[in-house]
Motif scaffolding. Structure first.
Motif, PDB file in Angstrom:
ATOM      1  N   LEU A   1       0.945  -1.190  -0.090  1.00 48.87           N
ATOM      2  CA  LEU A   1       0.023   0.093   0.090  1.00 48.87           C
ATOM      3  C   LEU A   1       0.762   1.286  -0.136  1.00 48.87           C
ATOM      4  O   LEU A   1       0.565   2.315  -0.623  1.00 48.87           O
ATOM      5  CB  LEU A   1      -0.921   0.062   1.090  1.00 48.87           C
ATOM      6  CG  LEU A   1      -1.906  -1.109   1.245  1.00 48.87           C
ATOM      7  CD1 LEU A   1      -2.618  -1.371   2.584  1.00 48.87           C
ATOM      8  CD2 LEU A   1      -2.974  -0.921  -0.037  1.00 48.87           C
TER       9      LEU A   1
ATOM     10  N   LEU B   1       2.127   2.661  -3.320  1.00 49.58           N
ATOM     11  CA  LEU B   1       0.946   3.087  -4.500  1.00 49.58           C
ATOM     12  C   LEU B   1       1.291   4.648  -4.442  1.00 49.58           C
ATOM     13  O   LEU B   1       1.311   5.501  -3.481  1.00 49.58           O
ATOM     14  CB  LEU B   1      -0.420   2.653  -4.190  1.00 49.58           C
ATOM     15  CG  LEU B   1      -0.771   1.288  -4.079  1.00 49.58           C
ATOM     16  CD1 LEU B   1      -2.278   0.901  -3.563  1.00 49.58           C
ATOM     17  CD2 LEU B   1      -0.638   0.591  -5.344  1.00 49.58           C
TER      18      LEU B   1
ATOM     19  N   LEU C   1      -2.194   6.599  -3.165  1.00 49.74           N
ATOM     20  CA  LEU C   1      -2.809   6.064  -2.247  1.00 49.74           C
ATOM     21  C   LEU C   1      -3.961   6.876  -1.360  1.00 49.74           C
ATOM     22  O   LEU C   1      -5.087   6.289  -1.116  1.00 49.74           O
ATOM     23  CB  LEU C   1      -1.747   5.496  -1.282  1.00 49.74           C
ATOM     24  CG  LEU C   1      -2.234   4.872  -0.144  1.00 49.74           C
ATOM     25  CD1 LEU C   1      -2.871   3.572  -0.348  1.00 49.74           C
ATOM     26  CD2 LEU C   1      -0.982   4.724   0.990  1.00 49.74           C
TER      27      LEU C   1
END
Length: 677
Positions: free
Chosen positions: A544, A547, A550
């Motif tokens: 995560l 990214l 995000l």
């Protein structure tokens, strides 16, 4: 082929005050593509598809007018599209030119500006049907918004590199470039007179284009601002300049007033939506007596129409005067059709709609009636589309093989591609398969599904966890509510942790979106969903954090949790006050009960005393004080000393009497003794 995705929604503004859509927002929901109607006439619709192609559709004939494929359409996808100001043009022969020629101003009536993910800006000419010029070297990040100056041959662009670039279309170079924000510049908008420029990231800033200085600063959104457009054509000195702003994951459009005294920190009007805005068209107001008309296409595919007189502050959020939805009949039930874009016609009585699929959108000009709050247009979308696919013609060739050859195809081991056989060969193979077919028990033994010898507990738990992970991936791909509900009802923390750990990275974001959707439901369901959230954020933190977008993808989850936690402190205070109140009531009730108690003894017990205790008058008296024990002990010691001293004196007298007897003094009377003395 490489998939192209966009993350935010942008709007651009034409010379007539109409705002157009830009960069697409696809954070797990419906894909939003950059599209824009031609100003004033709405005769053409420019739409950038996911494959990077620019398609221009004729809204009158409902046919594809032009199609352009950029050379780097896969690596540098289109992120925003804007029509230039309408001016008279002359027919120019088609010539391929990659750069602008110095000294020749481009015709800006039928030009399109395309922002790309590579940081360049493409200028496309619909008259030539080819690329007019390419503006490069201004940005080091993706271009999020492009704006034309209403008068000069100047173009402004905002990028992820936090800068705004001012382009000269005559030379194809950057005139000026300045840093606009600490975060990415997500949207731009130029005032109708061309003197002010709005830029937005996490905050909204108004710039003076002559001095490139900040004229005003506005703060009111907690997420990335994705929509900016001016609502009036009045100057800011008259306190009559208003503009709109919308943000990601925000269901409100805010209206700001630019005041001459600078007291414009808060928004004055809010418009309520069913989802975040995707495409906006606006007819500006020239005076206080003229209402602003607004058409907003939301991310859920609905259209909302607003009419409002901008004249100061309005306390309550305004609801749309009319909401429109397009649907088609599939089977026996209606199915909603998403709207791509909408535009208000100049006659103020009709709407230009574009809905359906981006490969061939359906364009329709329809009248609208604001007396009806909710309108549903039922259309036969499949019958309207002219796309036809010839399924009879197949380009797949079946290889001719013999019995000794073995065909290897990509896929799982043991799987073979279907080979078409003649009817005679099919019958022979069928008979052979019947005689040599193995039983189910033998198949199970071959794939070793039995867990004997592995440890019953360990093997069964791992098998169950693997099956849960496979079912979860299948449920997310097929969006099967029954499978997902069955999985999310699991209460075992270790099973949830192991299932999430076995998920592939591609299933993490769909899982978070499904969890956020279910978190908005019943509060009891949130108790189980929170455990899944914790497992996902713990097991896949590294993925995560890698990214780039995000914040936009997890923004809805963050704001939903923040809105729920925000009430916790207030509920705690309320709980404390109620506890004090209930304690006081209970204390008063107990005091009343204590006052009714009788003080008369119900039972008296008397203990019998011995004779010695009766003879001693000092023992057991109620007047005795237990605190005088030391004094009593001292008095007893003094009395004892006196008694001993008296005993000694008695002994001495007895001795003296004995001596007197021996001396003959015992016959003397006491009186004689006194006389002798």
């Amino acid at each position: 082929m490489r998939a192209v995705q966009f993350s935010l929604t942008r709007v651009s503004r034409g010379a007539d005050g109409h705002t157009r859509n830009g960069k697409m927002a696809a954070d797990g929901g419906r894909a939003v593509l950059p599209c824009s109607f031609r100003p004033k006439s709405q005769q053409f619709l420019a739409l950038c598809a996911q494959d990077g192609r620019l398609r221009i559709w004729n809204t009158d004939s409902k046919t594809l007018q032009q199609e352009y494929v950029p050379s780097a359409h896969l690596s540098a996808a289109c992120t925003c599209v804007t029509w230039g100001p309408c001016r008279a043009v002359q027919e120019v022969p088609q010539r391929k030119r990659r750069k602008c020629e110095a000294g020749s101003a481009p015709e800006q009536s039928d030009l399109l500006a395309l922002g790309t993910a590579a940081g360049s800006v493409l200028i496309y000419s619909t008259v030539k049907g080819d690329l007019h010029c390419t503006l490069e070297g201004g940005h080091s990040g993706p271009v999020n918004s492009v704006q034309w100056h209403p008068e000069d041959s100047v173009l402004y662009s905002g990028s992820d590199d936090t800068h705004i670039a001012e382009w000269d279309l005559q030379t194809g170079k950057v005139r000026c470039k300045w840093k606009a924000d600490r975060s990415a510049v997500s949207s731009l908008c130029i005032s109708p007179d061309g003197k002010l420029l709005l830029s937005a990231g996490m905050t909204i800033k108004m710039w003076n284009l002559e001095t490139k200085e900040v004229y005003r600063k506005f703060t009111g959104h907690s997420t990335m601002v994705t929509t900016l457009c001016f609502a009036t054509t009045r100057p800011p000195d008259s306190n009559g300049m208003y503009f709109l702003s919308g943000a990601a994951h925000d269901r409100l459009l805010s209206v700001w007033q630019v005041r001459s005294d600078g007291k414009d920190k808060n928004s004055v009007v809010s418009f309520t939506l069913t989802d975040e805005p995707q495409h906006i068209d606006l007819q500006t107001s020239n005076s206080k007596d003229e209402a602003v008309r607004l058409a907003v296409v939301c991310k859920d595919g609905q259209l909302h129409l607003f009419e409002h007189f901008l004249n100061g502050r309005c306390k309550k959020p305004l609801s749309p005067v009319c909401s429109l939805q397009v649907s088609t009949i599939k089977g026996d039930s209606p199915v909603p059709v998403p709207l791509l874009a909408a535009a208000l016609c100049a006659d103020r009585q009709n709407l230009m709609l574009a809905y359906g699929h981006h490969l061939q959108p359906v364009m329709e000009k329809t009248p609208f009636n604001t007396s009806e709050r909710h309108v549903c247009l039922v259309r036969d979308v499949h019958g309207t589309l002219s796309l036809s696919v010839d399924t009879a013609v197949s380009k797949v060739k079946t290889p001719v093989v013999n019995k000794q050859s073995k065909v290897l195809v990509p896929g799982l081991p043991g799987h073979k591609a279907p080979i078409k056989l003649t009817p005679n060969e099919a019958e022979k193979r069928k008979k052979k398969d019947i005689t040599t077919e193995i039983s189910i028990e033998e198949r199970l033994n071959q794939i070793e599904l039995s867990v004997e010898g592995r440890g019953a507990g360990k093997g069964s738990s791992s098998l169950q966890t693997d099956s849960f992970a496979v079912l979860l991936v299948q449920g997310l791909e097929s969006k099967d509510e029954r499978i997902l509900t069955k999985i999310f009802q699991t209460k075992k923390e270790m099973l949830i942790k192991n299932t999430v750990a076995r998920l592939p990275p591609s299933a993490v974001l769909p899982l978070l979106e499904e969890l956020s959707r279910r978190l908005q439901g019943h509060p009891f369901a949130a108790l189980l969903i929170v455990q899944w959230f914790k497992a996902v954020l713990t097991q896949h933190t590294s993925y995560l954090s890698s990214l780039p977008d995000l914040v936009s993808q997890l923004g809805s989850i963050y704001h939903m949790i923040e809105s729920r936690v925000k009430l916790y402190q207030q509920l705690t205070r309320l709980h404390g006050k109620l506890y004090l109140l209930m304690t006081q009531v209970a204390t008063n009730n107990s005091a009343e009960k204590v006052g009714n108690i009788s003080h008369k003894a119900q039972l008296v017990y008397e203990e019998e005393s011995s004779d010695e205790e009766e003879g001693s008058g000092d023992e057991g008296r109620p007047d005795d004080d237990s605190d005088n024990w030391e004094e009593d002990e001292a008095a007893m010691e003094v009395t004892k000393d006196k008694k001993n001293h008296k005993d000694e004196e008695d002994d001495e007298e007895e001795d003296m009497n004995d001596e007197s007897k021996t001396n003959g003094d015992s016959d003397l009377d006491p009186e004689n003794e006194s006389e002798e003395e």
